[in-house]
Motif scaffolding. Structure first.
Motif, PDB file in Angstrom:
ATOM      1  N   VAL A 109      68.460  37.638  57.376  1.00 43.45           N
ATOM      2  CA  VAL A 109      67.034  37.314  57.257  1.00 43.45           C
ATOM      3  C   VAL A 109      66.684  36.083  58.079  1.00 43.45           C
ATOM      4  CG1 VAL A 109      65.253  36.538  55.652  1.00 43.45           C
ATOM      5  CG2 VAL A 109      66.763  38.422  55.017  1.00 43.45           C
ATOM      6  N   VAL A 110      67.526  35.054  57.978  1.00 44.34           N
ATOM      7  CA  VAL A 110      67.248  33.815  58.724  1.00 44.34           C
ATOM      8  C   VAL A 110      67.354  34.061  60.221  1.00 44.34           C
ATOM      9  CG1 VAL A 110      68.065  31.467  59.167  1.00 44.34           C
ATOM     10  CG2 VAL A 110      67.957  32.339  56.819  1.00 44.34           C
ATOM     11  N   ALA A 111      68.376  34.826  60.643  1.00 49.38           N
ATOM     12  CA  ALA A 111      68.551  35.093  62.071  1.00 49.38           C
ATOM     13  C   ALA A 111      67.367  35.860  62.639  1.00 49.38           C
ATOM     14  CB  ALA A 111      69.851  35.866  62.301  1.00 49.38           C
ATOM     15  N   ASP A 112      66.789  36.761  61.852  1.00 46.87           N
ATOM     16  CA  ASP A 112      65.634  37.541  62.310  1.00 46.87           C
ATOM     17  C   ASP A 112      64.304  36.830  62.082  1.00 46.87           C
ATOM     18  OD1 ASP A 112      67.430  39.488  63.009  1.00 46.87           O
ATOM     19  OD2 ASP A 112      67.134  40.686  61.184  1.00 46.87           O
TER      20      ASP A 112
ATOM     21  N   HIS B 227      62.275  34.937  56.986  1.00 48.31           N
ATOM     22  CA  HIS B 227      61.873  33.998  55.936  1.00 48.31           C
ATOM     23  C   HIS B 227      60.627  33.203  56.304  1.00 48.31           C
ATOM     24  CE1 HIS B 227      63.911  31.540  58.882  1.00 48.31           C
ATOM     25  NE2 HIS B 227      63.490  30.441  58.258  1.00 48.31           N
ATOM     26  N   ARG B 228      60.230  33.235  57.564  1.00 47.52           N
ATOM     27  CA  ARG B 228      59.139  32.363  58.003  1.00 47.52           C
ATOM     28  C   ARG B 228      57.806  32.756  57.386  1.00 47.52           C
ATOM     29  NH1 ARG B 228      61.414  32.513  64.157  1.00 47.52           N
ATOM     30  NH2 ARG B 228      63.104  30.976  63.841  1.00 47.52           N
TER      31      ARG B 228
ATOM     32  N   LEU C 167      53.519  31.378  53.609  1.00 46.96           N
ATOM     33  CA  LEU C 167      52.786  31.621  52.378  1.00 46.96           C
ATOM     34  C   LEU C 167      52.897  30.431  51.431  1.00 46.96           C
ATOM     35  CD1 LEU C 167      51.238  33.523  50.497  1.00 46.96           C
ATOM     36  CD2 LEU C 167      53.443  34.448  49.738  1.00 46.96           C
ATOM     37  N   VAL C 168      54.108  29.881  51.302  1.00 46.27           N
ATOM     38  CA  VAL C 168      54.295  28.738  50.407  1.00 46.27           C
ATOM     39  C   VAL C 168      53.480  27.538  50.884  1.00 46.27           C
ATOM     40  CG1 VAL C 168      55.987  27.079  49.547  1.00 46.27           C
ATOM     41  CG2 VAL C 168      56.554  29.518  49.633  1.00 46.27           C
ATOM     42  N   CYS C 169      53.500  27.297  52.202  1.00 40.84           N
ATOM     43  CA  CYS C 169      52.746  26.162  52.732  1.00 40.84           C
ATOM     44  C   CYS C 169      51.242  26.351  52.513  1.00 40.84           C
ATOM     45  CB  CYS C 169      53.045  25.976  54.222  1.00 40.84           C
ATOM     46  SG  CYS C 169      54.730  25.414  54.566  1.00 40.84           S
ATOM     47  N   ALA C 170      50.754  27.536  52.769  1.00 42.24           N
ATOM     48  CA  ALA C 170      49.328  27.796  52.581  1.00 42.24           C
ATOM     49  C   ALA C 170      48.938  27.625  51.123  1.00 42.24           C
ATOM     50  CB  ALA C 170      48.989  29.202  53.076  1.00 42.24           C
ATOM     51  N   ARG C 171      49.724  28.158  50.211  1.00 38.12           N
ATOM     52  CA  ARG C 171      49.410  28.030  48.800  1.00 38.12           C
ATOM     53  C   ARG C 171      49.517  26.580  48.347  1.00 38.12           C
ATOM     54  NH1 ARG C 171      49.262  32.616  45.713  1.00 38.12           N
ATOM     55  NH2 ARG C 171      48.430  31.118  44.177  1.00 38.12           N
ATOM     56  N   ALA C 172      50.514  25.839  48.881  1.00 36.90           N
ATOM     57  CA  ALA C 172      50.647  24.416  48.519  1.00 36.90           C
ATOM     58  C   ALA C 172      49.450  23.618  49.017  1.00 36.90           C
ATOM     59  CB  ALA C 172      51.961  23.865  49.096  1.00 36.90           C
ATOM     60  N   HIS C 173      48.970  23.920  50.221  1.00 41.37           N
ATOM     61  CA  HIS C 173      47.800  23.207  50.756  1.00 41.37           C
ATOM     62  C   HIS C 173      46.558  23.489  49.895  1.00 41.37           C
ATOM     63  CE1 HIS C 173      44.191  22.861  53.321  1.00 41.37           C
ATOM     64  NE2 HIS C 173      44.825  21.773  53.829  1.00 41.37           N
ATOM     65  N   ASP C 174      46.351  24.751  49.565  1.00 44.96           N
ATOM     66  CA  ASP C 174      45.190  25.099  48.744  1.00 44.96           C
ATOM     67  C   ASP C 174      45.268  24.440  47.372  1.00 44.96           C
ATOM     68  OD1 ASP C 174      44.369  26.627  50.854  1.00 44.96           O
ATOM     69  OD2 ASP C 174      45.095  28.545  50.014  1.00 44.96           O
ATOM     70  N   TRP C 175      46.462  24.378  46.819  1.00 48.11           N
ATOM     71  CA  TRP C 175      46.604  23.762  45.500  1.00 48.11           C
ATOM     72  C   TRP C 175      46.309  22.273  45.564  1.00 48.11           C
ATOM     73  CZ3 TRP C 175      49.360  20.002  42.985  1.00 48.11           C
ATOM     74  CH2 TRP C 175      49.367  20.061  41.576  1.00 48.11           C
TER      75      TRP C 175
ATOM     76  N   GLY D  67      62.216  23.400  60.563  1.00 44.39           N
ATOM     77  CA  GLY D  67      63.568  23.476  61.107  1.00 44.39           C
ATOM     78  C   GLY D  67      64.613  23.098  60.079  1.00 44.39           C
ATOM     79  N   SER D  68      64.275  22.106  59.240  1.00 40.44           N
ATOM     80  CA  SER D  68      65.216  21.714  58.188  1.00 40.44           C
ATOM     81  C   SER D  68      65.411  22.851  57.187  1.00 40.44           C
ATOM     82  CB  SER D  68      64.692  20.471  57.466  1.00 40.44           C
ATOM     83  OG  SER D  68      64.573  19.387  58.368  1.00 40.44           O
ATOM     84  N   ILE D  69      64.329  23.560  56.919  1.00 33.33           N
ATOM     85  CA  ILE D  69      64.448  24.702  56.003  1.00 33.33           C
ATOM     86  C   ILE D  69      65.346  25.773  56.615  1.00 33.33           C
ATOM     87  CG2 ILE D  69      63.164  26.583  54.934  1.00 33.33           C
ATOM     88  CD1 ILE D  69      60.822  24.681  54.596  1.00 33.33           C
TER      89      ILE D  69
END
Length: 471
Positions: A238-241, A244-245, A250-258, A311-313
């Protein structure tokens, strides 16, 4: 000692019974009924239904009438040749020369042939004239031995592996089944029958039993297989392809909205964690500053695909995937976590309840003629039929399976199959069996008597003629 009830007397107080001893002999008698009208006696029991006697039908009685007519004809022919013998002998004694000797010899030999064949035919079913002559009443007295011999004959000549294999091979079942299944109407019929059988099987099964089996099977299988390496390989792929991005987006967008919606809550949380000796305006400024920096960080992660945090993720996930495959400590932790999750009652309830959903879904699909399940089954059957009708290798494979299965059945259970014949014959009533067999073949046997009379007369005439010519 099996006992069979024959019937009740007119008074209703006695019943005709038959007992069959260990040697297969039949004893008849009357026994008084016990309580409730059931006949009791030492060692007596009802004959199993599978060993019931022949059912004597109206068709059998009609055949018996035909046998009696043939008996009358054969006996009449015997009386005729006897009369001819008497008349020819009288004529010869009266001085008539020539033909009386030939006729008397022919009639005498005809009587001998008729009587010999009468004895032979009668001896099959009963004792001639009621005399205890050895080797007579063959069917009543040798019924069980005949049944055993018939069973052995069938087993040796019809239930041998070679005979069964050759017979199945000669039928060409593969091509026939293929051509039959390739027809849409036949495929529809098979699909409907399979759907009915599937619904019936799912209806009969108890949900609690299946749920217990499914839950135990899933849990045992999950505990027996280490999931760490498999998860590691999947995560690495998954990471190589970059799969996960989208999840990170999605997580970043939801965190920003929250954060935008709950800014006051974030600032209050920061101010509430400040020391008590700091001024409130300072706590407020710190809370606002932390909130703005956090919002800025999340916004940049959302809008910048090349953000260092992303990149760290990526690096963290890649390292974690490698640890899942190679690091024993990480794998042990994953296994302990798996066991804890599977051991929870909520998880077991979900696993068990999955059966109910699957069963309802399968039953609904089996009942619906236009469901994807039935349409795919129908298409698969027609495709299989088309291949079987033309593919000789597939035909040979199917026929080989059928031959092996049939040979296994007949060689493994041959004794049970042949015992069905011998046990059934042993359970028949001797007299009734004799009557029924005589009704079916007695007509042809009476022709033997007639032929014996005619052949005997011709033979006697020939012998007398030769003797007269030589002497």
């Amino acid at each position: 000692m099996p006992t069979r009830r024959r019937g009740r007397s007119a008074g209703g107080r006695v019943e005709r019974m038959e007992r069959i001893d260990g040697a297969g002999r039949t004893e008849r008698g009357e026994l008084p009924p016990g309580p409730g009208g059931q006949v009791r006696g030492e060692g007596a029991r009802e004959r199993p239904a599978g060993l019931a006697s022949f059912a004597y039908t109206a068709a059998d009685e009609e055949k018996r009438r035909g046998v009696r007519r043939m008996k009358t004809m054969a006996t009449g022919l015997l009386l005729l040749v006897a009369l001819v013998y008497v008349l020819a002998t009288w004529a010869k004694n009266e001085g008539v020369s020539g033909w009386p000797g030939f006729v008397a010899a022919a009639a005498e030999a005809g009587m001998v042939g008729a009587l010999a064949d009468w004895f032979a035919v009668t001896a099959l079913f009963k004792r001639p004239l009621g005399l205890p002559i050895p080797h007579t009443a063959i069917i009543p007295t040798k019924k069980d031995q005949l049944g055993a011999s018939l069973g052995s004959f069938v087993g040796e000549n019809f239930l041998s592996g070679g005979v069964v294999r050759d017979r199945i091979h000669s039928l060409g079942i593969g091509g026939r089944v293929g051509g039959w299944l390739a027809e849409p109407a036949h495929a529809d019929r098979v699909t409907a029958e399979l759907s009915t059988a599937l619904r019936g099987a799912l209806t009969v099964l108890r949900d609690a039993d299946v749920q217990a089996v499914v839950g135990e099977a899933i849990t045992r299988r999950a505990n027996a297989v280490e999931i760490g390496p498999g998860l590691g390989k999947m995560l690495d792929k998954v990471v190589a392809d970059g799969g996960h991005r989208k999840l990170v987006d999605l997580v970043c967008a939801r965190a920003h909205d929250w954060l935008v919606q709950h800014g006051d809550s974030v600032m209050d949380a920061v101010q509430g964690g400040a020391p008590g000796w700091t001024p409130r305006f300072v706590d407020k400024r710190v809370g606002e500053r932390v909130y703005k920096e956090l919002l800025r960080f999340v916004t940049e992660m959302r809008d910048m695909p090349g953000h260092p945090a992303r990149g760290s993720i990526d690096t963290f996930l890649a390292d974690f995937a490698a640890d899942l495959q190679t690091d024993s400590e990480t794998r042990d932790r994953v296994e302990r976590l798996k066991s804890e999750i599977l051991g929870r009652g909520e998880v077991q309830d979900v696993i068990a309840s999955a059966w109910a959903s699957v069963r309802a879904m399968v039953i609904a699909a089996a009942e619906d003629e236009q469901s994807e399940l039935r349409l795919r089954a129908r298409a698969s059957l027609m495709s299989l039929g088309a291949r079987l009708a033309t593919d000789e290798r597939l035909q040979a494979k199917l026929e080989g399976w059928l031959e092996d299965a049939a040979v296994y059945v007949v060689t493994t259970y041959r004794a049970e199959i042949t015992s069905l014949i011998s046990d059934t014959v042993a359970g028949w009533d001797a007299d009734q069996t004799s009557h029924k067999i005589e009704a079916h073949i007695g007509r042809d046997l009476q022709f033997i008597r007639i032929n014996g009379t005619v052949v005997g007369a011709l033979a006697g005439l020939a012998i007398y003629t030769v003797s007269w010519a030589l002497w």
